[in-house]
Design a protein around this motif. Structure first.
Motif, PDB file in Angstrom:
ATOM      1  N   TYR A 122       0.856  -1.184   0.000  1.00 28.85           N
ATOM      2  CA  TYR A 122       0.000   0.000   0.000  1.00 28.85           C
ATOM      3  C   TYR A 122       0.897   1.239   0.000  1.00 28.85           C
ATOM      4  O   TYR A 122       1.766   1.380   0.872  1.00 28.85           O
ATOM      5  N   LEU A 156      -2.191   0.569  -4.808  1.00 32.23           N
ATOM      6  CA  LEU A 156      -2.143  -0.788  -4.278  1.00 32.23           C
ATOM      7  C   LEU A 156      -1.465  -1.693  -5.301  1.00 32.23           C
ATOM      8  O   LEU A 156      -1.906  -1.761  -6.458  1.00 32.23           O
ATOM      9  N   CYS A 163      -8.819  -1.012   1.057  1.00 32.71           N
ATOM     10  CA  CYS A 163      -7.939  -2.101   1.466  1.00 32.71           C
ATOM     11  C   CYS A 163      -8.656  -3.436   1.398  1.00 32.71           C
ATOM     12  O   CYS A 163      -9.871  -3.505   1.213  1.00 32.71           O
ATOM     13  N   ASP A 164      -7.879  -4.487   1.566  1.00 35.46           N
ATOM     14  CA  ASP A 164      -8.401  -5.830   1.776  1.00 35.46           C
ATOM     15  C   ASP A 164      -8.321  -6.079   3.274  1.00 35.46           C
ATOM     16  O   ASP A 164      -7.299  -6.532   3.793  1.00 35.46           O
ATOM     17  N   ASP A 165      -9.404  -5.760   3.982  1.00 35.66           N
ATOM     18  CA  ASP A 165      -9.368  -5.632   5.440  1.00 35.66           C
ATOM     19  C   ASP A 165      -9.705  -6.946   6.120  1.00 35.66           C
ATOM     20  O   ASP A 165     -10.834  -7.187   6.552  1.00 35.66           O
ATOM     21  N   TYR A 196       3.993  -1.117   3.567  1.00 37.23           N
ATOM     22  CA  TYR A 196       3.338   0.186   3.435  1.00 37.23           C
ATOM     23  C   TYR A 196       4.350   1.310   3.239  1.00 37.23           C
ATOM     24  O   TYR A 196       5.431   1.305   3.851  1.00 37.23           O
ATOM     25  N   THR A 255      -3.918  -4.866   8.016  1.00 36.54           N
ATOM     26  CA  THR A 255      -4.557  -3.562   7.838  1.00 36.54           C
ATOM     27  C   THR A 255      -5.015  -2.958   9.162  1.00 36.54           C
ATOM     28  O   THR A 255      -4.935  -1.738   9.345  1.00 36.54           O
TER      29      THR A 255
END
Length: 454
Positions: free
Chosen positions: A31, A50, A154-156, A164, A204
């Motif tokens: 990210y 991303l 995001c892919d939370d 990051y 995340t």
């Protein structure tokens, strides 16, 4: 990457704890977030890049982002000559769905650039308001378990870790604190841009932004704090043992997993302290009273091993985070002269007075932060220590921490290391005895007898 096993209506598609559908078919590897934030009006203008790798063919994909941060534009750029073109996107129900001109093949790497903004706010959940939260003079982000979409797409889900880059522009004289190394700070008239970069993959929910009018305290070896100037003296007193605590835990569990440890103390009072990767957040109330919250200072530091370096595959295993962190409170007091067995018995007596209806292996979403998860989890750890003896127990713990470093763990990973020391003949304890302790403490609801040494 560990598969996601917790589901509700359709197996493999929904997290039964958060109730949020999984974003299937890809991994986010990195990210790159560029956040321009105005503190007074609580205004965020942002760009997120991303780096994505597909693990199945995708005509479209979804990401998590709250609708109060509307997406303005989405672009894609393929790697290694691959062409990836976005045709349209939509946003509703906490999801952004992105459609491609042609299905993206398996094992394709590409970058999504998403421009979005608005007035961020926390989301209401079964556990209260979480995520992006304004302070009286600044900001904190506390996302466990599903608050990350309140500030970036995001892919939370906890088992999807990534690296990051976090660039946050904020008004002077505010200080910005994020996970990772401070790469640069650039002044632009009335604002400054703070750039942080993580060396290790991060879940995340452990990503955070902390903004306030803070001054820096050096706490010793690899430890520092950002605190309001008015609380500097109290923070120096309450956090004065932070470096010793870090070194003590290193002796028990192995090398501290991150380059440094940072504590942020807010001007506001907070109900509970909060952990993020490589840092912890405490309220002013946790600093004012001499010695009262020492156990929580130990607890949050312990999460850097248990929860941050060793991440969870799914939320039902949260006892692996909280049970070990709670036991580390007792270990720290043992280091100070109070046997862990004394702390354990005190909290065992408290559990006896409460309903015995909690299954530690799967407490359910409404009980995942129940104090019984913390205390019964810690008592499970203590029971294993009593069974194996200190030499075998701490050997197994160091192996468990080393094997899972910066990855994902499940109970089977802990069990494997416990079996290894049992097989080695410590105390003539076999695998069956290990299984018996775990069965009684983790996979049954009745409270077992207190684990006293023979």
């Amino acid at each position: 990457m560990t598969s996601r096993l917790r589901t509700t209506d359709v197996p493999g598609t929904r997290d039964e704890y958060t109730g949020v559908d999984f974003n299937l078919g890809f991994h986010v590897r990195h990210y790159d977030l560029d956040l321009n934030y105005r503190v007074a009006p609580n205004r965020l203008d942002a760009r997120a890049r991303l780096l994505i790798v597909t693990w199945r063919e995708l005509a479209s994909l979804t990401l998590d982002l709250v609708s109060t941060l509307p997406v303005r534009r989405v672009d894609a750029r393929g790697s290694a000559g691959r062409r990836v073109t976005v045709t349209r996107f939509s946003q509703r129900g906490g999801k952004v769905r992105i459609h491609f001109a042609d299905a993206v093949p398996v094992d394709t790497e590409f970058t999504l650039e998403i421009r979005y903004g608005g007035q961020p706010q926390p989301r209401r959940t079964a556990w209260g308001e979480i995520g992006w939260e304004e302070l009286r003079n600044g900001l904190l982000v506390a996302s466990q378990p599903n608050g990350a979409p309140t500030w970036f797409p995001c892919d939370d889900t906890p088992d999807e870790k990534a690296t990051y880059d976090l660039r946050v522009t904020a008004d002077n004289p505010y200080v910005v604190v994020c996970p990772g190394d401070l790469v640069s700070r650039e002044r632009h008239g009335s604002t400054s841009t703070w750039h942080y970069r993580t060396r290790h993959r991060m879940a995340t929910y452990l990503a955070t932004v902390q903004i306030g009018e803070y001054t820096r305290l050096d706490l010793g070896d690899r430890c520092a704090a950002w605190v309001p100037p008015s609380l500097a003296a109290a923070a120096a007193r309450e956090l004065g043992d932070q470096a010793e605590m870090l070194q003590y835990f290193e002796g028990l569990f192995g090398r501290y997993p991150f380059p440094a440890y940072t504590v942020v103390v807010t001007e506001d009072d907070l109900d509970i302290p909060l952990e993020a990767q490589g840092l912890s957040i405490f309220g002013a109330n946790h600093i004012r009273e001499a010695g009262r919250w020492e156990r929580l200072i130990a607890h949050e530091l312990a999460h850097q091993w248990f929860g941050n370096s060793l991440g969870l595959a799914q939320w039902n295993d949260i006892w692996l985070n909280e049970g070990f962190a709670c036991y580390c409170e007792w270990l720290w007091f043992e280091h100070r002269g109070v046997p862990a067995a004394s702390s354990a018995y005190q909290h065992y007596a408290g559990l006896r007075a409460q309903p015995a209806d909690l299954l530690l292996a799967d407490p359910g979403p409404h009980a995942m932060f129940d104090d019984r998860v913390y205390k019964r989890g810690a008592l499970t750890v203590h029971a294993l220590r009593v069974l194996l003896g200190d030499d075998a127990f701490f050997h197994a713990l160091r192996s468990y921490v080393a094997a899972g470093r910066h990855g994902i763990v499940e109970p089977i990973d802990l069990r494997r290391e416990l079996y290894a020391v049992a097989d080695a003949g410590y105390h003539a304890v076999g695998r069956a005895a290990v299984d018996d302790v775990l069965q009684r403490w983790v996979y049954a609801t009745d409270l077992p007898d207190f684990p006293a040494a023979s």
